[in-house]
Every structure is written in C-alpha cells, then in structure tokens.
Design a protein around this motif. Structure first.
Motif, PDB file in Angstrom:
ATOM      1  N   ASN A   1       1.750  15.545 -12.896  1.00 38.11           N
ATOM      2  CA  ASN A   1       0.222  16.200 -13.391  1.00 38.11           C
ATOM      3  C   ASN A   1      -0.160  17.151 -13.275  1.00 38.11           C
ATOM      4  O   ASN A   1      -0.134  18.435 -13.546  1.00 38.11           O
ATOM      5  N   VAL A   2       0.559  17.926 -11.392  1.00 32.57           N
ATOM      6  CA  VAL A   2       0.739  18.949 -11.223  1.00 32.57           C
ATOM      7  C   VAL A   2       1.447  20.044 -11.918  1.00 32.57           C
ATOM      8  O   VAL A   2       1.240  21.184 -12.567  1.00 32.57           O
ATOM      9  N   GLU A   3       2.996  19.137 -12.494  1.00 30.67           N
ATOM     10  CA  GLU A   3       4.358  19.801 -12.746  1.00 30.67           C
ATOM     11  C   GLU A   3       3.432  20.241 -14.795  1.00 30.67           C
ATOM     12  O   GLU A   3       3.550  21.239 -15.264  1.00 30.67           O
ATOM     13  N   GLN A   4       2.937  19.309 -15.173  1.00 29.70           N
ATOM     14  CA  GLN A   4       2.414  19.296 -16.326  1.00 29.70           C
ATOM     15  C   GLN A   4       1.572  20.480 -16.075  1.00 29.70           C
ATOM     16  O   GLN A   4       1.429  21.640 -17.162  1.00 29.70           O
TER      17      GLN A   4
ATOM     18  N   GLN B   1       0.614  -1.192   0.066  1.00 31.60           N
ATOM     19  CA  GLN B   1       0.008   0.086  -0.244  1.00 31.60           C
ATOM     20  C   GLN B   1       0.652   1.152  -0.206  1.00 31.60           C
ATOM     21  O   GLN B   1       0.260   2.409  -0.563  1.00 31.60           O
ATOM     22  N   VAL B   2       1.709   1.217   0.587  1.00 29.57           N
ATOM     23  CA  VAL B   2       2.774   2.411   0.833  1.00 29.57           C
ATOM     24  C   VAL B   2       3.296   2.967  -0.397  1.00 29.57           C
ATOM     25  O   VAL B   2       2.903   3.526  -0.910  1.00 29.57           O
ATOM     26  N   THR B   3       3.777   2.073  -1.345  1.00 32.86           N
ATOM     27  CA  THR B   3       4.808   1.504  -2.674  1.00 32.86           C
ATOM     28  C   THR B   3       3.421   2.058  -3.805  1.00 32.86           C
ATOM     29  O   THR B   3       4.014   3.053  -4.838  1.00 32.86           O
ATOM     30  N   GLU B   4       2.151   1.579  -3.324  1.00 30.14           N
ATOM     31  CA  GLU B   4       1.119   1.777  -4.345  1.00 30.14           C
ATOM     32  C   GLU B   4       0.833   3.991  -4.119  1.00 30.14           C
ATOM     33  O   GLU B   4       0.668   4.249  -4.974  1.00 30.14           O
ATOM     34  N   GLU B   5       0.212   4.185  -2.633  1.00 25.31           N
ATOM     35  CA  GLU B   5       0.298   5.210  -1.918  1.00 25.31           C
ATOM     36  C   GLU B   5       1.424   6.605  -3.130  1.00 25.31           C
ATOM     37  O   GLU B   5       1.718   7.602  -3.778  1.00 25.31           O
ATOM     38  N   ILE B   6       3.341   5.793  -3.054  1.00 29.52           N
ATOM     39  CA  ILE B   6       4.117   6.665  -3.721  1.00 29.52           C
ATOM     40  C   ILE B   6       3.727   7.047  -4.946  1.00 29.52           C
ATOM     41  O   ILE B   6       3.968   8.366  -6.047  1.00 29.52           O
ATOM     42  N   THR B   7       3.452   5.730  -5.870  1.00 30.41           N
ATOM     43  CA  THR B   7       2.820   6.136  -6.897  1.00 30.41           C
ATOM     44  C   THR B   7       2.091   6.890  -7.003  1.00 30.41           C
ATOM     45  O   THR B   7       1.994   7.827  -7.889  1.00 30.41           O
ATOM     46  N   LYS B   8       1.372   6.520  -6.807  1.00 28.34           N
ATOM     47  CA  LYS B   8      -0.248   7.395  -6.856  1.00 28.34           C
ATOM     48  C   LYS B   8       0.309   9.450  -6.380  1.00 28.34           C
ATOM     49  O   LYS B   8      -0.401  10.319  -7.932  1.00 28.34           O
ATOM     50  N   GLN B   9       1.189   9.457  -5.674  1.00 25.85           N
ATOM     51  CA  GLN B   9       1.486  11.245  -5.232  1.00 25.85           C
ATOM     52  C   GLN B   9       2.972  11.396  -6.118  1.00 25.85           C
ATOM     53  O   GLN B   9       2.273  12.359  -6.616  1.00 25.85           O
ATOM     54  N   SER B  10       3.195  10.457  -6.911  1.00 28.41           N
ATOM     55  CA  SER B  10       3.942  10.548  -8.192  1.00 28.41           C
ATOM     56  C   SER B  10       3.458  11.291  -9.371  1.00 28.41           C
ATOM     57  O   SER B  10       3.360  11.674  -9.738  1.00 28.41           O
ATOM     58  N   ALA B  11       2.107  10.164  -9.890  1.00 27.63           N
ATOM     59  CA  ALA B  11       1.664  10.619 -11.129  1.00 27.63           C
ATOM     60  C   ALA B  11       1.266  12.084 -11.259  1.00 27.63           C
ATOM     61  O   ALA B  11       0.696  12.540 -11.085  1.00 27.63           O
TER      62      ALA B  11
END
Length: 172
Positions: A68-71, A54-64
């Motif tokens: 998106n915010v940077e774009q 779940q932690v790695t999944e959450e990190i992946t979501k946050q990086s996505a």
C-alpha cells in the motif's frame, strides 16, 4: 618349505589391500552420515513453522501495508510530476502576462518620479542660493520633497515585492 616364504609374501600383500578398502568404506560412511545430518538439520530449519500462525499472519499484514505504501508513493510521484509540469506552464504564463508588464511599467514610473524629485530638489537648492532670504522657503519645500521621495521609494519597494517577492535593495 620353500613355498612358505611365498605364502608370507601373499599374506603381506593381502593385508595392506584390506586396510585401504576399510579406510575408504569408513570415509564413505562418515561422508554419508555428515551429508544426512546436515540435510536433516536444514530440512527442520527450513520447514514452515506451524506452531506460529501469528507470525505468518503478521508478515502478511506487513507485506500488505508495504505494498500500500509503495502504491501510494507511486501515485504521489505521478502527482508531483504533473504539478511540476503545471508550474513550468504557469511560470511561462506569468512571465508573459500583462500583469507583469504593468508591474514593470509602474516600477519604471516610480523610478522616473524619484529622478524628477531629485532634480527638483537640486534645482530648488540652486534657486535658494541665488535669491536672498529664501532659506525658510527652501527648507519647507525640501522637507516636502523628501517626504514625496520617501513615499515613492516605498511604493517602488511594494511594487517590487509584488512583482518578485523580494524587497528593493536600494532602500535597505
């Protein structure tokens, strides 16, 4: 028996030699044990955690979300630059447009009307001073001239507000 003192010397020389070798071996073993322990602890701490997907999944979501915010920010920066360029062009166009020239002409015309009304008011006051029994007539027309002057000042204020967005400083 004279050889015995030599044997004692040999024994004394051999005994100190063994102690430094044992001491060096002990330090080497301590060093190896220390390095092995720190390497093992580092390996276990840096090993990817398989217990927390779940932690790695959450990190992946946050990086996505972050990408998106940077774009989105880069797109907004491009839009802002385009709007600023258009603003400069529009300001130049507005400065040289016939509407602005017409507004300037109307403001100057109102100023000329005000100057004429002030001269007319002064002249009527001088005429009333020369003629006897004209005070009622002068007061009536002075009042009407004051109304006309006030209306002209209000028109000038509206024109300046329309022209620049700022009210006239004289009337305040």
């Amino acid at each position: 028996m004279p050889s015995k003192p030599n044997d004692d010397k040999k024994l004394q020389e051999e005994a100190p030699r063994k102690k430094p070798i044992m001491l060096i071996i002990a330090f080497f073993l301590c060093f190896v044990f220390s390095v092995a322990t720190s390497s093992g602890v580092t390996y276990f701490l840096l090993q990817p955690s398989q217990k927390d997907p779940q932690v790695t999944e959450e990190i992946t979501k946050q990086s996505a979300l972050l990408s998106n915010v940077e774009q989105s920010l880069s797109q907004q920066d491009a839009k802002i630059k385009a709007i600023e360029e258009q603003t400069d062009v529009l300001k130049l166009y507005l400065r040289h447009s016939s509407a602005t020239a017409l507004k300037n002409i109307l403001v100057d015309q109102e100023r000329n009307i005000q100057a004429y009304l002030k001269v007319m008011k002064s002249a009527m006051g001088d005429l009333a001073a020369l003629s006897p029994r004209t005070t009622d007539w002068n007061d009536e027309y002075q009042y009407q001239l004051d109304l006309a002057l006030k209306g002209s000042i209000e028109r000038e204020d509206l024109l300046k507000l329309l022209k620049t967005g700022e009210p006239n400083e004289k009337s305040q």
